[in-house]
Design a protein around this motif. Structure first.
Motif, PDB file in Angstrom:
ATOM      1  N   ALA A   1      64.222   8.686  71.880  1.00  0.00           N
ATOM      2  CA  ALA A   1      64.075  10.135  71.772  1.00  0.00           C
ATOM      3  C   ALA A   1      64.552  10.787  73.064  1.00  0.00           C
ATOM      4  O   ALA A   1      64.470  10.186  74.132  1.00  0.00           O
ATOM      5  CB  ALA A   1      62.608  10.472  71.526  1.00  0.00           C
TER       6      ALA A   1
ATOM      7  N   GLY B   1      60.214   9.598  67.925  1.00  0.00           N
ATOM      8  CA  GLY B   1      59.486  10.468  68.841  1.00  0.00           C
ATOM      9  C   GLY B   1      60.165  11.814  69.058  1.00  0.00           C
ATOM     10  O   GLY B   1      59.698  12.627  69.865  1.00  0.00           O
TER      11      GLY B   1
ATOM     12  N   TYR C   1      60.472  14.459  67.158  1.00  0.00           N
ATOM     13  CA  TYR C   1      59.669  15.623  66.774  1.00  0.00           C
ATOM     14  C   TYR C   1      58.703  15.999  67.901  1.00  0.00           C
ATOM     15  O   TYR C   1      58.538  17.172  68.238  1.00  0.00           O
ATOM     16  CB  TYR C   1      58.900  15.323  65.480  1.00  0.00           C
ATOM     17  N   ASN C   2      58.088  14.969  68.490  1.00  0.00           N
ATOM     18  CA  ASN C   2      57.098  15.244  69.546  1.00  0.00           C
ATOM     19  C   ASN C   2      57.736  15.911  70.757  1.00  0.00           C
ATOM     20  O   ASN C   2      57.155  16.820  71.360  1.00  0.00           O
ATOM     21  CB  ASN C   2      56.390  13.953  69.948  1.00  0.00           C
TER      22      ASN C   2
ATOM     23  N   ARG D   1      62.917   8.882  78.458  1.00  0.00           N
ATOM     24  CA  ARG D   1      63.545   8.313  77.266  1.00  0.00           C
ATOM     25  C   ARG D   1      62.466   7.747  76.359  1.00  0.00           C
ATOM     26  O   ARG D   1      61.583   7.030  76.829  1.00  0.00           O
ATOM     27  CB  ARG D   1      64.490   7.165  77.648  1.00  0.00           C
ATOM     28  N   GLY D   2      62.580   8.060  75.096  1.00  0.00           N
ATOM     29  CA  GLY D   2      61.694   7.446  74.110  1.00  0.00           C
ATOM     30  C   GLY D   2      60.264   7.954  74.186  1.00  0.00           C
ATOM     31  O   GLY D   2      59.919   8.805  75.002  1.00  0.00           O
ATOM     32  N   ASN D   3      59.438   7.387  73.287  1.00  0.00           N
ATOM     33  CA  ASN D   3      58.029   7.773  73.205  1.00  0.00           C
ATOM     34  C   ASN D   3      57.275   7.533  74.497  1.00  0.00           C
ATOM     35  O   ASN D   3      56.584   8.412  75.002  1.00  0.00           O
ATOM     36  CB  ASN D   3      57.330   6.922  72.133  1.00  0.00           C
TER      37      ASN D   3
ATOM     38  N   GLY E   1      50.029  15.359  75.072  1.00  0.00           N
ATOM     39  CA  GLY E   1      51.471  15.149  74.906  1.00  0.00           C
ATOM     40  C   GLY E   1      51.854  14.429  73.630  1.00  0.00           C
ATOM     41  O   GLY E   1      53.031  14.286  73.339  1.00  0.00           O
TER      42      GLY E   1
ATOM     43  N   ILE F   1      51.124  13.854  69.302  1.00  0.00           N
ATOM     44  CA  ILE F   1      50.631  14.599  68.153  1.00  0.00           C
ATOM     45  C   ILE F   1      49.258  14.089  67.753  1.00  0.00           C
ATOM     46  O   ILE F   1      48.356  14.852  67.464  1.00  0.00           O
ATOM     47  CB  ILE F   1      51.608  14.445  66.966  1.00  0.00           C
TER      48      ILE F   1
END
Lengths: 288, 565
Positions: A65, A96, A98-99, B90-92, B133, B135
């Motif tokens: 993301a 991720g 959307y978040n 980068r990323g979750n 941070g 959902i």
């Protein structure tokens, strides 16, 4: 009339002519080869170069993301130029993205951003961008656009006939693909993305059967409001598929799209796909 | 990546903007040393093995943003780092890490220097911002580690104002919280790992503590080759195979770590040698574990010896990680029969398949058959055996694939006897027909229409079978002498000869291979893989427009079973 702009992640695969026409603001997502991070902006990551590298590089790429700040930059610029932003993303269950959009919108002022989880990707998301763009041109208000998109989402289906299950298995996002391993290598899954869920709708062993199954699925879904033919380095196959479906082409223009490398990481090369919007049956009392 | 400044003596921690930079760099470097390990832990939320990479990229981009500031103001430097993380995550896991920095920097925004009270406050705000941070916050993740770290800081602050002590307790608690993540998140428990993002955060905090203590964050493991991927690390380096993972401790006098490291490194790969004059720990991958062990004995007493077979490890890894079995063991033992198995509910459709040979059994499993009956041309299973298999399937509706024309009758009889279940027999006459039929199988579909689709699919292919004549005969105009190779096209004798490959080739011609897309060669238990591969190659040369897949079938009786589609 208050100006509205669309901000969407780069997995939407909207063809460049529509991006220009609707002034769509794309937020690049990322493909990583090891510690090398490439933005899906058509510059760092090109379709041609990506698939060559996918075949040659011993590192299996992953996708990531974008940073919230990257989304904010694009969104802030759009909010400078317009009163309101319609923000669309790939489904929150699958990414991720959307978040990060949510965090950016919160920072910049949620009252000026309508954030919609697109529940789909590639042109399944892209058709929503096109519809939102058309509605903006026609002078629609943000709330009406959001309502129209949510209303449209249950009509959206994406199917893909993959050349191999290898990439889907490695992507880790689809549980059943991880399970389906064994002695037979040549298995080509046909998958269905609907409402953020990826499921298997068939397994074939030759490309022609995958092609036939896709055509079959599209015919069963007809009549269509929108039709996009998708491919990963398989333009000839896509053209053949579009031709084979000529009898069910909708009135809206057909899109022939090479899917973004970010999706290519998960589906691999030589794939074919369809992203359709079914025509909503007019409510005549029946539930067709 | 080595920073000269990280090699500093332990001291009471006072912290301004430049110190924060050093701390963050130490955190980054310690994560850098371990990010491949963090990748390996990655099973949640998406098991794509990139948490360590994403967190490291985020830290690098965060610190790069602060690189050019020589401000001593900690609030300003923290803001630079937080901005860098926000713009470069980068990323979750990177997104969450950027939120941690956001909260941390926000708490310090007007502060020129750090003190114990502010440290506690900023860790709390970091954790709170991280929770906001995402959902849907999930415990057993990086969030838990961040929150417990903040809680521990608060507890420690009640006892001390010494920031180094507080940080040490924070790191200890982070480790503790990390170790408990599998209890909070079942998917971790199942995979036998701790949380990857939590692990990444723990490394960052630990790197900071090592800096405070004057410990190195780079040198200890610097001799080791970077582990990009456990599978890659365990993959064979050469034709000698996977080798062994060897670890031991040498105790002696005047041991020279550098000399030992070079000697060990010459013996194998993935070398890690650490220690001092009296104790040295050795880790190396070698083909012959005796060599480093003998060397160790020559230097002193060795202890804590661990020797692991990496071939076994590698396959174990693949099984755990992907459910996959390494290509190396595909011929031979079927030791992982459940690979394609999906849990079925009573309302689903189950499949019973008759399979001949281990390789074919594995394929039927792969495609979702829930029960197998072993048998085929020369050993037809009994009605009772088939019935037993049907009854073992936990579903009301069962599809039965006999996969041999001589077994169809017994299968139909078993179907009638299975009175508690609804059984549909699809009259598949060969193993390839069974496989073709099973491809469109959908356990959740409508029973009748799934059966119809599967019945149609069995005819999508043509089958060829190659075996040896057990008697002399003239059949269908084909003269066969006992001991000759014969070929059957969809069950009918159509060709014979003395040369195995020639008969296969004839049979394929009769199967009209030139009009097909894919040919699968299932080689039987008497055939060497090399011979089968040679045949595949010669056929591929002969028919360049077709694809040929060679698969171990392991079936008795038939040298080769062919299918074309």
């Amino acid at each position: 009339m208050p100006r509205i702009l669309i901000v969407v992640d780069s997995t939407c695969d909207v063809p460049p002519e529509w991006v220009r026409r609707f002034d769509v603001r794309l937020v690049p997502t990322y493909v990583h080869f090891g510690m090398e991070s490439l933005a899906d902006d058509g510059v760092q990551l090109t379709r041609q170069g990506f698939y060559e590298r996918l075949a040659a590089d011993p590192l299996h790429p992953t996708t990531a993301a974008p940073p919230p700040g990257g989304v904010m930059e694009v969104m802030a610029r759009a909010l400078d130029e317009a009163e309101h932003v319609i923000a669309l993303t790939a489904p929150k269950e699958l990414s991720g993205i959307y978040n990060t959009f949510r965090l950016a919108a919160e920072k910049l002022g949620p009252e000026r951003v309508t954030l919609v989880d697109g529940r789909s990707t590639s042109m399944g998301l892209g058709w929503q961008v096109v519809v939102a763009g058309e509605m903006i041109e026609a002078g629609a208000a943000p709330d009406d656009i959001e309502a129209a998109l949510l209303d449209m989402q249950p009509q959206i289906h994406v199917w893909a006939a993959l050349d191999t299950i290898h990439y889907l298995r490695r992507s880790g996002r689809v549980g059943w693909a991880t399970a389906m391993v064994g002695g037979l290598f040549q298995i080509k899954p046909v998958i269905h993305l609907y409402n953020a869920v990826v499921e298997s709708v068939g397994r074939v062993r030759t490309a022609q059967r995958g092609f036939d199954l896709l055509a079959d699925l599209a015919r069963k879904a007809a009549p269509l409001d929108r039709l996009a033919v998708l491919h990963t380095v398989n333009l000839a196959g896509a053209q053949r598929l579009a031709e084979a479906l000529k009898d069910i082409w909708p009135e809206a223009p057909l899109a022939l799209v090479e899917a973004t490398p970010v999706l290519g990481v998960h589906v691999g090369p030589n794939g074919l796909g369809l992203a359709i919007v079914k025509r909503r049956q007019q409510d005549t009392g029946s539930t067709g | 990546m080595a920073d000269q400044e990280t090699q500093q003596p332990a001291r009471q921690l006072t912290c301004n903007g430049q110190t924060l930079k050093q701390l963050a760099q130490a955190g980054r470097d310690w994560l850098d040393q371990h990010h491949a390990l963090v990748n390996q832990l990655n099973v949640f939320p998406v098991p794509d093995g990139d948490t360590g990479t994403n967190m490291l990229m985020t830290m690098r981009n965060a610190i790069a943003e602060a690189a050019n500031t020589d401000s001593d103001h900690i609030g300003q430097v923290a803001a630079r780092i937080a901005h860098g993380a926000m713009m470069g995550s980068r990323g979750n896991s990177g997104t969450i890490l950027s939120q941690i920095w956001q909260g941390f920097a926000h708490a310090l925004r007007d502060q020129p220097t750090l003190n114990a009270e502010l440290l506690v406050k900023s860790l709390r705000e970091a954790a709170d911002t991280a929770y906001r941070g995402v959902i849907k916050p999930v415990e057993g993740t990086i969030l838990t580690v961040a929150r417990e770290a903040a809680e521990e800081a608060e507890l420690a602050y009640q006892e001390t104002q010494d920031m180094a002590v507080i940080l040490a307790r924070v790191v200890a608690r982070a480790h503790d919280a990390l170790a408990r993540t599998p209890q909070m998140l079942p998917i971790l428990q199942k995979a036998g790992v701790v949380d990857s993002g939590g692990s990444g955060l723990t490394y960052i905090l630990e790197g900071m503590l090592r800096y405070v203590r004057g410990e190195s964050v780079v040198s200890e493991l610097a001799a080791a080759a970077p582990v990009e991927d456990l599978a890659a690390a365990l993959a064979p380096e050469d034709e000698m195979g996977y080798g062994y993972d060897v670890q031991f401790i040498i105790q002696g006098d005047n041991l020279n770590v550098n000399v030992i490291r070079s000697a060990i490194d010459a013996m194998g790969w993935s070398t890690v040698v650490v220690g001092h004059e009296t104790v040295v720990k050795v880790h190396v991958h070698v083909h012959d574990p005796g060599i480093p062990l003998s060397y160790g004995v020559s230097l002193g007493a060795i202890s804590d010896i661990v020797v692991e077979n990496m071939q076994a490890q590698y396959q174990e890894y693949l099984r755990e990680r992907t459910g996959q079995v390494a290509p190396a063991d595909i011929p031979g033992q079927v030791d992982s029969p459940d690979t394609g198995h999906v849990e079925l509910g009573a309302d689903d459709i189950g499949v019973v398949a008759v399979a001949s040979g281990e390789g074919l059994a594995r394929i039927f499993r792969q495609l979702g058959a829930s029960e197998l009956v072993m048998g085929g041309q020369t050993n037809n299973p009994s009605t009772q055996e088939i019935l037993d298999a049907i009854q073992r399937v936990p579903t009301r509706n069962v599809i039965l694939l006999p996969n041999n024309k001589n077994i169809i009758l017994a299968a139909e009889q078993a179907a009638r006897l299975a009175t508690d279940q609804e059984v549909i027999v699809i009259p598949t006459r060969s193993m390839p027909q069974g496989i073709s039929s099973l491809l469109p199988y959908d356990p959740q579909g409508d029973f009748q229409s799934v059966a119809d689709t599967m019945r149609e699919a069995k005819d999508d292919i043509v089958t060829g079978e190659v075996t040896v004549a057990t008697r002399s005969v003239e059949l269908n105009g084909v003269d066969v002498a006992k001991g000759q190779v014969i070929g059957l096209l969809d069950g009918t004798l159509t060709t014979a000869g003395d040369n195995l490959h020639a008969v296969v080739q004839n049979l394929l011609e009769q199967m009209r291979v030139a009009e097909r897309e894919l040919v699968t060669l299932y080689y039987g238990d008497g055939i060497q893989e090399e011979d089968a591969e040679e045949l595949r190659q010669s056929l591929a040369d002969l028919y360049p427009s077709q694809e040929f897949e060679l698969v171990y079938g392991g079936q008795p009786h038939y040298r080769y079973i062919l299918s074309a589609e």
